[in-house]
Scaffold this motif. Structure first.
Motif, PDB file in Angstrom:
ATOM      1  N   GLY A 168      47.062  46.802  34.914  1.00  0.00           N
ATOM      2  CA  GLY A 168      46.922  47.444  33.617  1.00  0.00           C
ATOM      3  C   GLY A 168      46.623  46.495  32.478  1.00  0.00           C
ATOM      4  N   GLU A 169      46.153  45.284  32.758  1.00  0.00           N
ATOM      5  CA  GLU A 169      45.852  44.319  31.717  1.00  0.00           C
ATOM      6  C   GLU A 169      44.488  44.601  31.104  1.00  0.00           C
ATOM      7  N   ARG A 170      44.382  44.404  29.793  1.00  0.00           N
ATOM      8  CA  ARG A 170      43.086  44.534  29.127  1.00  0.00           C
ATOM      9  C   ARG A 170      42.469  43.137  29.005  1.00  0.00           C
ATOM     10  N   CYS A 171      42.040  42.598  30.111  1.00  0.00           N
ATOM     11  CA  CYS A 171      41.492  41.242  30.143  1.00  0.00           C
ATOM     12  C   CYS A 171      40.100  41.217  29.531  1.00  0.00           C
ATOM     13  N   MET A 212      30.139  43.256  25.909  1.00  0.00           N
ATOM     14  CA  MET A 212      31.464  42.665  26.034  1.00  0.00           C
ATOM     15  C   MET A 212      32.217  43.444  27.096  1.00  0.00           C
ATOM     16  N   GLN A 213      32.750  42.735  28.086  1.00  0.00           N
ATOM     17  CA  GLN A 213      33.366  43.401  29.225  1.00  0.00           C
ATOM     18  C   GLN A 213      34.877  43.164  29.252  1.00  0.00           C
ATOM     19  N   PHE A 214      35.603  44.195  29.710  1.00  0.00           N
ATOM     20  CA  PHE A 214      37.067  44.162  29.752  1.00  0.00           C
ATOM     21  C   PHE A 214      37.546  44.810  31.059  1.00  0.00           C
ATOM     22  N   GLY A 215      38.794  44.499  31.400  1.00  0.00           N
ATOM     23  CA  GLY A 215      39.425  45.185  32.524  1.00  0.00           C
ATOM     24  C   GLY A 215      39.313  44.424  33.823  1.00  0.00           C
ATOM     25  N   GLY A 216      38.468  44.926  34.726  1.00  0.00           N
ATOM     26  CA  GLY A 216      38.306  44.286  36.022  1.00  0.00           C
ATOM     27  C   GLY A 216      39.447  44.566  36.974  1.00  0.00           C
ATOM     28  N   ILE A 217      39.565  43.731  37.986  1.00  0.00           N
ATOM     29  CA  ILE A 217      40.535  43.975  39.056  1.00  0.00           C
ATOM     30  C   ILE A 217      41.968  43.929  38.536  1.00  0.00           C
ATOM     31  N   LEU A 261      33.716  36.563  36.517  1.00  0.00           N
ATOM     32  CA  LEU A 261      33.912  37.283  37.771  1.00  0.00           C
ATOM     33  C   LEU A 261      35.202  36.795  38.418  1.00  0.00           C
ATOM     34  N   GLU A 262      36.156  37.693  38.546  1.00  0.00           N
ATOM     35  CA  GLU A 262      37.456  37.335  39.125  1.00  0.00           C
ATOM     36  C   GLU A 262      37.391  37.466  40.647  1.00  0.00           C
ATOM     37  N   MET A 263      37.750  36.404  41.330  1.00  0.00           N
ATOM     38  CA  MET A 263      37.627  36.338  42.783  1.00  0.00           C
ATOM     39  C   MET A 263      39.004  36.417  43.448  1.00  0.00           C
ATOM     40  N   PHE A 264      39.030  36.997  44.642  1.00  0.00           N
ATOM     41  CA  PHE A 264      40.281  37.104  45.395  1.00  0.00           C
ATOM     42  C   PHE A 264      39.971  37.046  46.886  1.00  0.00           C
ATOM     43  N   PRO A 265      40.986  36.771  47.728  1.00  0.00           N
ATOM     44  CA  PRO A 265      40.752  36.647  49.168  1.00  0.00           C
ATOM     45  C   PRO A 265      40.886  37.998  49.864  1.00  0.00           C
ATOM     46  N   TYR A 307      35.196  40.190  45.308  1.00  0.00           N
ATOM     47  CA  TYR A 307      35.363  40.647  43.932  1.00  0.00           C
ATOM     48  C   TYR A 307      35.227  42.162  43.875  1.00  0.00           C
ATOM     49  N   ASP A 308      35.650  42.738  42.747  1.00  0.00           N
ATOM     50  CA  ASP A 308      35.583  44.182  42.539  1.00  0.00           C
ATOM     51  C   ASP A 308      35.319  44.415  41.053  1.00  0.00           C
TER      52      ASP A 308
END
Length: 294
Positions: free
Chosen positions: A253-256, A242-247, A182-186, A208-209
């Motif tokens: 445009g990254e395929r994280c 398996m999960q990709f993308g995210g915020i 889970l990518e977190m941001f302020p 997060y989003d």
């Protein structure tokens, strides 16, 4: 936990035709394992240095070792060490790729830390480095793979702790645990928080989003990881994704890759860290032998 950012570490897209994608993925994996990896492993062993901490550790079977790749990680160290010690981690192995800040000096003062160093390009050698450290320091025990900006959290953590989680995994006969990142941001422009300390970041990065996350079946060849994931058996229900993308996928445009095997039992039938996010069952007929030594 956050997903990988470097394009060289993300799963490469494969052709849309499932059969073609599966064949290309397995062909590339076979070529790498038979030709590329043996040569790279030799280069790595020649480059490897033991910088500080115990060369060998004598821990009980239930002990957990953290293996972390690091370069100039002093910014993260206090929070990282405190969090995983509180979880119950017994020892840390840092795989340094050329730190020039205070990382190495700080780690040399920690009694439960071993530091190895290889200055080879990390994008090519990180899997070999992590795998070596796991086999060397966690043979026949559980290993926790974590990047410096990753904080493992799980349901029941406060009540069970890491030891309770391992009891659950052992009771069910599992050899690895899968986690979603889970990518977190302020809730503020990034430039306004650029000077925050890492403890401050832990408090303020609380949003997060997941609207842009794309989930694929675990064994779907479209993950680009089919050569490795096809070896692994998964529980009947519910099957993991398996999960990709995210915020960052939405913004940059990254395929994280947002899925990871952070906890892995380093048994004789396991290939640890074959990808920054993946460990795999060893193919039949292939044996690792005894733990590697320095």
């Amino acid at each position: 936990m956050t997903g990988t950012t470097d394009p060289s570490r993300t799963a490469a897209p494969v052709p849309s035709d499932p059969m073609t994608g599966r064949m290309l993925s397995r062909l590339a994996g076979w070529f790498d394992s038979k030709i590329g990896l043996p040569f790279d492993r030799l280069r790595f062993r020649i480059s490897l240095r033991h910088l500080s901490g115990p060369r060998k550790i004598d821990l009980p079977p239930e002990a957990v070792t953290v293996v972390a790749l690091v370069r100039d990680g002093a910014y993260y160290l206090d929070v990282f060490l405190a969090h995983y010690r509180a979880l119950g981690v017994s020892h840390f192995v840092f795989c340094d790729t050329g730190s020039t800040d205070g990382t190495l000096a700080q780690l040399a003062q920690e009694s439960d830390v071993s530091v190895l160093q290889s200055r080879l390009p990390w994008g090519r050698f990180e899997n070999i480095f992590r795998g070596y450290a796991a086999r060397r320091f966690s043979a026949d025990r559980w290993c926790l793979f974590a990047d410096m900006d990753e904080i493992l959290d799980f349901e029941g953590q406060a009540q069970l702790g890491l030891s309770g989680l391992l009891r659950y995994l052992n009771r069910h006969g599992y050899s690895a645990m899968m986690a979603q990142m889970l990518e977190m941001f302020p809730q503020a422009p990034l430039r306004s928080v650029a000077q925050q300390s890492y403890p401050e970041v832990q408090r303020s990065f609380c949003h997060y989003d997941i609207s842009a996350v794309r989930a694929l079946p675990y064994h779907d060849p479209a993950t680009g990881l089919g050569f490795f994931l096809s070896r692994n058996q998964i529980p009947d229900a519910p099957p993991p994704k398996m999960q990709f993308g995210g915020i960052r996928g939405a913004v940059f445009g990254e395929r994280c890759c947002l899925s990871k095997h952070p906890l892995v039992f380093i048994g004789a039938d396991i290939d640890p860290a074959v990808h920054p996010h993946v460990s795999a069952q060893r193919p039949r007929g292939r044996h690792n032998g005894s733990a590697e030594t320095l």
